[in-house]
Design a protein around this motif. Structure first.
Motif, mmCIF file in Angstrom:
data_model
loop_
_atom_site.group_PDB
_atom_site.id
_atom_site.type_symbol
_atom_site.label_atom_id
_atom_site.label_comp_id
_atom_site.label_asym_id
_atom_site.label_seq_id
_atom_site.Cartn_x
_atom_site.Cartn_y
_atom_site.Cartn_z
ATOM 1 N N PHE A 23 8.404 2.232 12.491
ATOM 2 C CA PHE A 23 8.359 2.111 11.037
ATOM 3 C C PHE A 23 6.986 1.637 10.559
ATOM 4 N N PRO B 214 0.788 -1.235 0.000
ATOM 5 C CA PRO B 214 0.000 0.000 0.000
ATOM 6 C C PRO B 214 0.822 1.288 0.000
ATOM 7 N N PRO B 215 1.834 1.444 0.883
ATOM 8 C CA PRO B 215 2.613 2.676 0.776
ATOM 9 C C PRO B 215 3.421 2.755 -0.508
ATOM 10 N N VAL B 216 3.909 1.605 -1.000
ATOM 11 C CA VAL B 216 4.693 1.624 -2.234
ATOM 12 C C VAL B 216 3.844 2.135 -3.396
ATOM 13 N N GLU C 207 2.935 18.483 -0.417
ATOM 14 C CA GLU C 207 4.056 18.872 -1.260
ATOM 15 C C GLU C 207 3.510 19.437 -2.561
ATOM 16 N N ARG C 208 4.381 20.069 -3.282
ATOM 17 C CA ARG C 208 3.953 20.607 -4.572
ATOM 18 C C ARG C 208 3.917 19.463 -5.580
ATOM 19 N N VAL D 141 15.897 16.957 -2.318
ATOM 20 C CA VAL D 141 14.734 16.707 -3.168
ATOM 21 C C VAL D 141 14.289 18.013 -3.814
ATOM 22 N N ILE E 190 2.336 6.814 5.575
ATOM 23 C CA ILE E 190 2.684 7.086 4.167
ATOM 24 C C ILE E 190 1.579 6.570 3.254
ATOM 25 N N ALA E 191 1.055 5.374 3.591
ATOM 26 C CA ALA E 191 -0.003 4.809 2.752
ATOM 27 C C ALA E 191 -1.252 5.686 2.801
ATOM 28 N N LEU E 192 -1.532 6.261 3.977
ATOM 29 C CA LEU E 192 -2.738 7.079 4.106
ATOM 30 C C LEU E 192 -2.554 8.449 3.472
ATOM 31 N N PRO F 162 0.165 9.898 1.188
ATOM 32 C CA PRO F 162 1.432 9.749 0.461
ATOM 33 C C PRO F 162 2.111 11.074 0.120
ATOM 34 N N LEU G 14 16.727 11.390 -4.478
ATOM 35 C CA LEU G 14 16.661 10.716 -3.193
ATOM 36 C C LEU G 14 18.103 10.342 -2.865
ATOM 37 N N ARG H 115 1.238 4.001 -3.337
ATOM 38 C CA ARG H 115 0.673 5.345 -3.247
ATOM 39 C C ARG H 115 1.706 6.450 -3.286
ATOM 40 N N THR H 116 2.975 6.102 -3.048
ATOM 41 C CA THR H 116 3.993 7.143 -3.046
ATOM 42 C C THR H 116 4.451 7.417 -4.465
ATOM 43 N N ARG H 117 4.686 8.702 -4.745
ATOM 44 C CA ARG H 117 5.017 9.113 -6.092
ATOM 45 C C ARG H 117 6.474 8.773 -6.426
ATOM 46 N N LEU I 105 7.517 16.077 1.142
ATOM 47 C CA LEU I 105 8.847 16.280 0.571
ATOM 48 C C LEU I 105 9.032 17.694 0.045
ATOM 49 N N PHE J 173 14.762 10.074 5.898
ATOM 50 C CA PHE J 173 13.984 10.150 4.673
ATOM 51 C C PHE J 173 12.506 9.894 4.920
ATOM 52 N N CYS J 174 12.215 8.933 5.795
ATOM 53 C CA CYS J 174 10.806 8.703 6.148
ATOM 54 C C CYS J 174 10.200 9.964 6.748
ATOM 55 N N VAL K 162 12.048 3.829 -0.387
ATOM 56 C CA VAL K 162 12.419 3.884 1.029
ATOM 57 C C VAL K 162 11.656 2.826 1.824
ATOM 58 N N VAL K 163 10.478 2.459 1.347
ATOM 59 C CA VAL K 163 9.679 1.456 2.053
ATOM 60 C C VAL K 163 10.388 0.109 2.039
ATOM 61 N N ILE L 192 9.373 12.359 4.113
ATOM 62 C CA ILE L 192 8.204 11.969 3.313
ATOM 63 C C ILE L 192 6.911 12.242 4.081
ATOM 64 N N TYR M 73 10.373 7.510 -4.664
ATOM 65 C CA TYR M 73 10.467 7.696 -3.222
ATOM 66 C C TYR M 73 9.935 6.485 -2.485
ATOM 67 N N LEU N 39 4.810 3.623 7.929
ATOM 68 C CA LEU N 39 4.375 3.065 6.642
ATOM 69 C C LEU N 39 2.870 3.243 6.465
ATOM 70 N N LEU O 277 15.211 -3.570 8.469
ATOM 71 C CA LEU O 277 14.569 -4.026 9.705
ATOM 72 C C LEU O 277 14.454 -5.549 9.757
#
Lengths: 392, 306, 265
Positions: free
Chosen positions: B283, A170-172, B300-301, B31, B290-292, B294, B37, A174-176, B247, B239-240, A182-183, B243, A179, B287, A190
């Motif tokens: 983490f 899901p995060p992979v 961000e622009r 960025v 980020i999923a919720l 992004p 990155l 949705r992220t543009r 960014l 980096f997390c 990083v997931v 994000i 970036y 994650l 980890l």
């Protein structure tokens, strides 16, 4: 009519000649690389390989339509396969050579899984070693159940790798842009940490994995065929690893030569364009990521049984980067490059003990240089052909 | 829970947050100006920590015994080396990749990070062992009511916050900051208006690397330890943070860093037996975040021209 | 003119970007078989309209109806399946793919993407492939015999005009009902543009229902190919009618055509 027949005859002769020549070359090279003990000769072999690749590529780009080139290109898969089979047969009693061949073939399989993700769909996976490890640990846990047949264990290794990968998606998705990488990087880092601190999977000490047994053949001891001929216990692994690698290669080839391969390329190359022509981006990224991880997981399960003992450092982030290095050295998106990359990354440090300690540093530096000088890798991808060489 | 315990947790959380924020701001700068990155950032930081540690070793022998003077020299060494390395990375490995596929820049920075990390591990004397970083700040305790806090901790937190505020002012108030913002907004227009693009990119990398050196110093002085693998984890966390904050947005990076540190602290409250589990927890939450969201909490622009 | 329901209708479509009203309450319709010219100065919202209609952007208000069915706000994939395709102002072709590959992306809704069909049943796949190959070949042949012949070569080897043709073929191969052309003549000479327009008109012989909306800055092109024009300025529709009508509209002259074309009309 007679002219075409004669041309056909000539083509077939050239193809046969190319087949024999390539097989012999590959066999001789592989045999030398696996047995020579003098490191200077190993270096000389590598230089020869590099020169050979450069020459062959020149020849192919200069005269792509000559009968010899077409013959060589169309028979290359068979030649490589024959050479590997011959090597396995010749080294049937040599533990060390067979172990190296097994390792190489397993890493080729893993790299083919990554190739599907990076090279086709453009989904970046920097946790390859972690998914490989999931396969290994699945094997370690499930081989304790005596009633479970080992082929099923291997498939389950792949299934678990794919399922855990699914949780990361899901995060992979949705992220543009890149970036999202990083997931998987975080997961890759980890994963080792988790293995080291947990109690269930042996912690930092690692875990024992039972040896493979297939259809009643126990592959933990040598097999005596006749008084004079004894097969190393690695022989069976080599056969299984070869089948696995060939299967993965055939699958990847057919994917590339189908609408699925085309769709994955479209997703990687331009998402907006693809969406405008009905391509469901998420669906195909999920497909490539899960199928890739499945292949990696199956290979991991076999690797665990082969090694019979696994520990967290095998699956570190550095190991993941070295897997990525395999597909980059070969040229992202080129199936054949995978074989070349795996030979360099897996086999060469084993034969050049001097560089073993420095191999991660060396290969990382090599990749940096390569990306600056030759951004498409050693052997960039060629155009898609839907039905083998020669046809449309 | 008694107040002393709570205060201790808050203080260690603040230290973490400050370190992460310094790293995350660097990421967000890179960025912004280059859309890269830059994963080597964490290992450039580690290099800075080792540079500071190395600079400390001969000081006592040279007759420099004042902790303050030692601190100044160590900091100068660390910042200089980090900026130099950051500039080398930018000049020779990132700027030449202008216009190359994003994947290539990403791979180069990842592999560069590996080269730096492995280089220190293999070639620094006993590089794979942790090194004990000197405590150069006063270590006595001050009491505020029932709370006992070490002086150096308070100094480090305030120093870190001051550097962050100063960086913010640099970006918002100075001509250099204006140039960075202009390039981040629209590189082509900025060039047309006479901004020296290469200089701005190099400046941003120097600034980001300098901030990484500050993070390295705070990290070393607080934990009194440096090791070759510290950069990787800090890079990922930084980096997390960048994000989830959004960014290319300095305030977002700082917010993200504080959220991450907060999550780790919460994690360690519930799982006091192992800090590694609290990392896993942090983490996992990140994650999900980020999923919720992004594009980050502070948007961000995003404008793709079709 | 008939009374049948329009093929496509925009009812008050609106789109904002921050403080910029890129589309404001835009209403117009496109009939079956019609070629509608969409004109207006740079930044007047023409491409934004395409992006909203094809689902790249979500509209902030209003409705887009295809055959009376709401498509506004659907995903780009669903809108393509409903029969709307487009070309892009800056060619969006993957130059490392072959022409055939790029066309097959356009034909995506007709491809069988099943795992079995692609990986295991290679005989059946071969038949499907050959059918598609002939379809692609005959479509390309309308535009250029050379393209049809060299269809398995990478797009990188072809000049701009051929890339425009490939983009148009990619949009046509799925037999859409509404085709959106975003400045097909950009970067081409007048002769090349004329040739391209003739070829597009040619493809409509086999598909008379196909409606085309064309964004174009070259007024002679619009005059020649369009049945009707809609004029945009600052995200609003300021005029609609035949080329002659809009060209003589004082508002249009002021906003866009200026004195140069205004006198000619």
């Amino acid at each position: 009519m007679s002219v075409t027949t004669r041309n056909g005859m000539r083509d077939r002769m050239f193809a046969a000649f190319a087949l024999v020549a390539t097989t012999l070359l590959c066999f001789a090279f592989g045999r030398a690389l696996l047995t020579v003990n003098d490191e200077r000769i190993v270096v000389a072999l590598l230089v020869t390989l590099a020169a050979g690749i450069v020459l062959a590529e020149r020849r192919v780009t200069r005269a792509p339509d000559s009968a010899l080139v077409r013959g060589a290109v169309s028979t290359a898969p068979a030649a490589v396969l024959l050479a590997i089979v011959a090597l396995i047969l010749v080294f049937h009693a040599n533990h060390f050579a067979l172990l190296l061949i097994c390792t190489l073939l397993i890493y080729v399989t893993v790299a083919l899984g990554l190739h599907l993700q990076f090279g086709y769909a453009g989904v970046l996976n920097f946790a390859g070693a972690a998914f490989f490890g999931i396969g290994c640990y699945t094997a370690a846990v499930l081989t304790q159940l005596a009633w479970l047949p080992h082929p099923v264990v291997m498939v389950l290794g792949g299934v678990f790798a794919a399922l855990i990968g699914l949780a990361l998606l899901p995060p992979v998705l949705r992220t543009r842009g890149h970036y999202a990488s990083v997931v998987t990087i975080a997961f890759g880092v980890l994963f080792t940490t988790f293995l080291e601190i947990n109690e269930t999977f042996g912690g930092a000490q690692g875990m024992h994995v039972a040896g493979l047994s297939l259809f009643g053949f126990d592959m933990t001891r040598n097999i005596r065929l006749s008084p004079g001929v004894t097969l190393s216990f690695y022989f069976g692994y080599a056969v299984v690893a070869l089948l696995l690698a060939v299967g993965a290669f055939a699958l990847v080839t057919r994917i590339e030569r189908s609408w699925i391969g085309l769709t994955l390329d479209a997703v990687r190359l331009d998402e907006t364009r693809s969406a405008c022509f009905g391509i469901d981006l998420a669906r195909w990224k999920i497909f490539a990521f899960c199928l890739g991880n499945f292949i990696i997981g199956v290979a991991g399960a076999l690797f665990g049984m082969l090694m019979s003992f696994i520990a967290p450092p095998n699956f570190s982030f550095s190991a993941s980067l070295m897997l990525v290095a395999i597909i980059i050295l070969g040229g992202i998106g080129n199936r054949w490059g995978v074989l070349l990359g795996a030979t360099l990354i897996v086999l060469v440090p084993e034969r050049l003990q001097t560089i073993q300690e420095y191999r991660v540093l060396l290969f990382a530096a090599l990749i940096v240089g390569l990306l600056l000088i030759r951004p498409n890798g050693l052997a960039p991808r060629r155009m898609r052909r839907y039905f083998g060489e020669g046809s449309a | 829970m008694d107040i002393a315990f709570v205060s201790q947790i808050v203080v260690s959380g603040l230290i973490l947050a400050v370190i992460y924020a310094l790293v995350a701001v660097g990421f967000t700068l890179f960025v912004g100006v280059f859309n890269v990155l830059n994963f080597s950032h964490g290992d450039v930081l580690m290099f800075g920590a080792f540079a500071g540690f190395t600079a400390f070793l001969p000081l006592a022998g040279l007759g420099v015994t004042s902790p303050f003077l030692q601190l100044v020299l160590v900091t100068i060494a660390s910042v200089t080396c980090t900026i130099a390395l950051g500039l080398i990375v930018a000049r020779f490995f990132i700027l030449p990749l202008k216009g190359a596929p994003l994947l290539n820049t990403l791979l180069i920075t990842l592999m560069l990070a590996t080269v730096i990390r492995e280089g220190v591990r293999l070639f620094y004397p006993r590089g794979s062992n942790p090194k004990s970083f000197p405590a150069l700040l006063p270590t006595d305790f001050v009491s505020i009511g029932a709370i006992n806090v070490r002086v150096d901790t308070i100094m480090l937190i305030f120093a870190g916050l001051a550097i962050i505020v100063a960086t913010g002012a640099l970006i918002e108030r100075t001509r250099f900051g204006l140039a960075i913002r202009a390039v981040a907004q629209d590189e082509e227009t900025a060039r047309c208006m006479g901004v020296n693009y290469r200089l701005v990119v190099l400046g941003a990398f120097a600034l980001g690397s300098g901030l990484a050196a500050c993070a390295a110093m705070i990290n070393g002085l607080y934990y009194n330890e440096v090791n070759y693998s510290m950069g990787l984890m800090l890079a990922i966390i930084g980096f997390c943070s960048a994000i989830i904050g959004g960014l290319g947005n300095i305030a977002g990076a700082i917010l993200g860093a504080f959220i991450f540190a907060g999550l780790q602290i919460v994690g360690s409250l519930f799982m006091p037996f192992s800090s590694a589990y609290s990392d896993v927890f942090a983490f996992a939450v990140i994650l999900v975040l980020i999923a919720l969201k992004p594009t980050g909490l502070i948007g961000e622009r995003v404008s793709e021209r079709v | 003119m008939t009374n049948e329901a329009p093929l496509f209708e925009s009812r008050g479509l609106s789109k904002r970007f921050g403080g910029l009203q890129a589309l404001a309450d835009v209403s117009f319709s496109v009939r079956r078989g019609e070629i509608l010219g969409l004109i207006g100065p740079n930044g007047s919202g023409k491409t934004t309209l395409f992006n909203v209609v094809t689902g790249i952007y979500r509209p902030d208000g209003g409705a887009a109806l295809l055959d009376g069915r709401e498509i506004g706000g659907l995903r780009a994939q669903a809108i393509y399946r409903a029969g709307v395709t487009r070309t892009f102002q800056r060619c969006r072709l993957s130059t490392e793919l072959s022409i055939f590959d790029e066309l097959m992306i356009g034909a995506h809704k007709d491809l069988d993407l099943g795992f079995m069909a692609n990986i295991l049943h290679r005989k059946a796949f071969r038949a499907a492939f050959e059918e598609k190959r002939e379809q692609a070949r005959s479509l390309l042949a309308i535009f250029s015999a050379e393209l049809a012949q060299r269809m398995f070569e990478p797009i990188a080897r072809f000049p701009m005009i051929d890339r425009r043709r490939i983009e148009i073929c990619r949009a046509l191969i799925s037999r859409p009902r509404l085709l959106l052309l975003d400045e097909p003549s950009a970067g081409m000479t007048h002769d090349e543009t004329r040739q391209l327009m003739d070829d597009i008109l040619e493809t409509r012989r086999g598909n008379p229902e196909l409606a085309v909306v064309i964004i174009e800055h070259e007024m002679p092109v619009i005059e020649r190919v369009s049945d009707r024009c809609v004029v945009f300025n600052y995200g609003r529709k300021i005029a609609e009618g035949s080329y002659r009508e809009v060209a003589s509209d004082p508002q249009v002259q002021e906003a866009y055509l200026g004195t140069r074309h205004g006198a000619a009309a």
